[in-house]
Scaffold this motif. Structure first.
Motif, mmCIF file in Angstrom:
data_model
loop_
_atom_site.group_PDB
_atom_site.id
_atom_site.type_symbol
_atom_site.label_atom_id
_atom_site.label_comp_id
_atom_site.label_asym_id
_atom_site.label_seq_id
_atom_site.Cartn_x
_atom_site.Cartn_y
_atom_site.Cartn_z
ATOM 1 N N ARG A 58 70.620 68.810 62.904
ATOM 2 C CA ARG A 58 71.416 69.588 63.868
ATOM 3 C C ARG A 58 72.823 69.847 63.330
ATOM 4 N NH1 ARG A 58 69.526 70.728 68.597
ATOM 5 N NH2 ARG A 58 67.553 69.827 69.212
ATOM 6 N N THR A 59 73.441 70.889 63.862
ATOM 7 C CA THR A 59 74.785 71.251 63.409
ATOM 8 C C THR A 59 75.759 70.096 63.605
ATOM 9 O OG1 THR A 59 74.370 73.570 63.948
ATOM 10 C CG2 THR A 59 76.666 72.886 63.741
ATOM 11 N N GLN A 60 75.668 69.433 64.783
ATOM 12 C CA GLN A 60 76.583 68.316 65.043
ATOM 13 C C GLN A 60 76.340 67.176 64.063
ATOM 14 O OE1 GLN A 60 74.565 69.811 67.168
ATOM 15 N NE2 GLN A 60 75.527 70.172 69.155
ATOM 16 N N GLY A 61 75.069 66.913 63.729
ATOM 17 C CA GLY A 61 74.754 65.836 62.794
ATOM 18 C C GLY A 61 75.232 66.155 61.390
ATOM 19 N N LEU A 62 74.923 67.371 60.921
ATOM 20 C CA LEU A 62 75.386 67.784 59.603
ATOM 21 C C LEU A 62 76.908 67.846 59.554
ATOM 22 C CD1 LEU A 62 72.739 70.552 58.840
ATOM 23 C CD2 LEU A 62 72.998 68.378 57.631
ATOM 24 N N THR A 88 69.058 77.524 58.658
ATOM 25 C CA THR A 88 68.772 77.565 60.091
ATOM 26 C C THR A 88 67.774 78.659 60.425
ATOM 27 O OG1 THR A 88 71.004 76.760 60.538
ATOM 28 C CG2 THR A 88 69.817 77.766 62.369
ATOM 29 N N LEU A 89 67.988 79.855 59.843
ATOM 30 C CA LEU A 89 67.082 80.971 60.131
ATOM 31 C C LEU A 89 65.665 80.694 59.626
ATOM 32 C CD1 LEU A 89 69.446 83.980 59.274
ATOM 33 C CD2 LEU A 89 68.821 83.115 61.543
ATOM 34 N N LEU A 90 65.557 80.216 58.391
ATOM 35 C CA LEU A 90 64.224 79.920 57.844
ATOM 36 C C LEU A 90 63.605 78.717 58.539
ATOM 37 C CD1 LEU A 90 64.934 80.459 54.021
ATOM 38 C CD2 LEU A 90 63.658 81.959 55.566
#
Length: 444
Positions: A58-62, A88-90
């Protein structure tokens, strides 16, 4: 009474029902029946931990390891942002096959497979040395964590509940909120004290050695698999119908699917854009970093309370009207934000956004099982999840483009607010699938 061999999915055609074994292993079924509570609640807790396990994808995790990772690999922000966008898209494409596997092979097997894959990916990422390998591993964490594991987690709850689905999803959402709040603190501490590589390696151990065997031991794919009925701890009567529901194709042909999928997607688009640039947005309005941090706390707390309340309200009120209320509140918060001038107004706006977010979260978790049934829930959940992931990936780009072209974030708020409000109005008048006939769903 409906035939036990076939179930209706549309007004014009029938499809064979899955051959669910009525008699589970006697020992397993007996101890589950003797429990003082419904075993579905065990799956709710497991599903919440499964959603927590999506953190590395997830964005928050990364975001917890972004700065040390960039410094370690001497990677510039633009390149990393492009890697993250394409990953994210793939990665969102994983939602569709995973949803189909959940329906075909069961949540338990797919959950174990996805957790194992994610654990190995995070372990590999902890030792990455090149940008090319990093790009592949980030894409895999997005695919297995943010997309696949989210679908499995939400579907697991939906497969076990029918009439109490809103309450179950409310409890699930609150658990997820508390678990993520705790994990952010622990992982952030580990990154600061031990470095991002050690922190990521420790997470891979938790996934592979902790959660993988725990899920395999406790999770059961459906209540029918162990001889129970949905919502009930009593044994399942032989004459009860198996899981019912619309196919993915039939669901996609209903306005209700697109109304709720687009509503949650546009909500996610706005949240991702605001979340990434919230500090800059408030700075444009004349507020400092301390105010930004305060809005995060207020929004998170109100969101948790709202999720709990939405779970209870959703059990006694229509989910479509709950979604309308949430989207109305969020539209009001969006159009008001560019005009806030005082600390109190900023906090009130954060309360509105947090309350709306809690309601949208519960509705998104519950609506697919309640409106489209449990038979093809994985596929339907996967399609809806893919749309929200795509919207979340696009959101920050639109906000950045708006600021770059106009010098302000205000135009994007004025653009999104009427769309959100219109989708909320559409949800109010949405026709529940099958509501005009005696076909699925049985109760809405």
């Amino acid at each position: 009474m409906k035939s036990p061999d076939f179930i209706r999915t549309t007004r014009s055609k029938t499809i064979p029902a899955p051959q669910v074994t009525l008699s589970a292993p006697p020992g397993v079924r007996r101890w589950m029946v003797r429990l003082p509570f419904y075993y579905g609640w065990v799956n709710v807790v497991c599903a919440a931990f499964a959603m927590l396990a999506t953190l590395p994808g997830r964005t928050q995790g990364l975001g917890l390891i972004t700065e040390p990772l960039l410094a370690d690999l001497q990677l510039d922000r633009t390149t990393y942002a492009q890697i993250n966008l394409w990953a994210t898209l793939l990665g969102s494409l994983a939602c569709l096959p995973v949803g189909r596997w959940v329906d075909r092979y069961g949540s338990r097997r797919v959950l174990a497979l996805v957790i194992a894959g994610l654990g190995l990916t995070v372990w590999g990422m902890s030792g990455v040395q090149t940008v090319a390998v990093l790009a592949i591993l980030v894409m895999l964490t997005r695919a297995l964590g943010q997309s696949a594991l989210s679908v499995v987690s939400i579907s697991l709850v939906g497969k076990w509940f029918r009439r109490r689905i809103s309450l179950a999803m409310g409890v699930y959402a609150v658990l997820v909120g508390f678990l993520f709040a705790t994990a952010f603190g622990l992982v952030g501490y580990a990154v600061r004290e031990q470095g991002w590589r050690t922190a990521w390696w420790e997470i891979s151990l938790v996934l592979l050695v902790g959660l993988l065997p725990l899920f395999w031991l406790l999770v059961r794919s459906t209540p029918e698999e162990v001889g129970l009925a949905p919502d009930r701890r009593e044994e399942r009567a032989d004459d009860q119908a198996d899981a019912q529901g619309l196919s993915l194709g039939d669901s996609l042909r209903t306005p209700a699917f697109w109304i709720f999928a687009l509503a949650t997607s546009f909500y996610g688009l706005a949240v991702s854009g605001i979340g990434l640039f919230n500090e800059a947005i408030l700075l444009e309005l004349g507020f400092d970093t301390e105010t930004y941090h305060a809005t995060l706390v207020v929004g998170a707390l109100v969101g948790l309370l709202s999720q709990f309340a939405a779970g209870w309200i959703g059990a006694v009120w229509s989910l479509r009207r709950l979604m309308s209320l949430a989207m109305g509140l969020y539209a009001a918060a969006l159009v008001w934000l560019p005009f806030v001038t005082s600390y109190g107004e900023v906090m009130t706006n954060a309360v509105l956004m947090g309350a709306a977010g809690g309601m949208v979260t519960v509705v998104f978790f519950a609506i697919w099982a309640e409106y489209f049934g449990r038979l093809h829930l994985g596929r339907i959940q996967g399609a809806a999840q893919m749309l929200t992931v795509l919207a979340s990936a696009i959101g920050p780009l639109l906000f950045a483009e708006c600021e770059a072209r106009t010098g302000s974030y205000a135009p994007i708020f004025f653009t999104l607010a009427p769309i959100v409000l219109a989708l909320g109005a559409a949800a109010w008048f949405a026709v529940v699938p099958g509501s005009s006939t005696d076909e699925f769903p049985e109760t809405v």
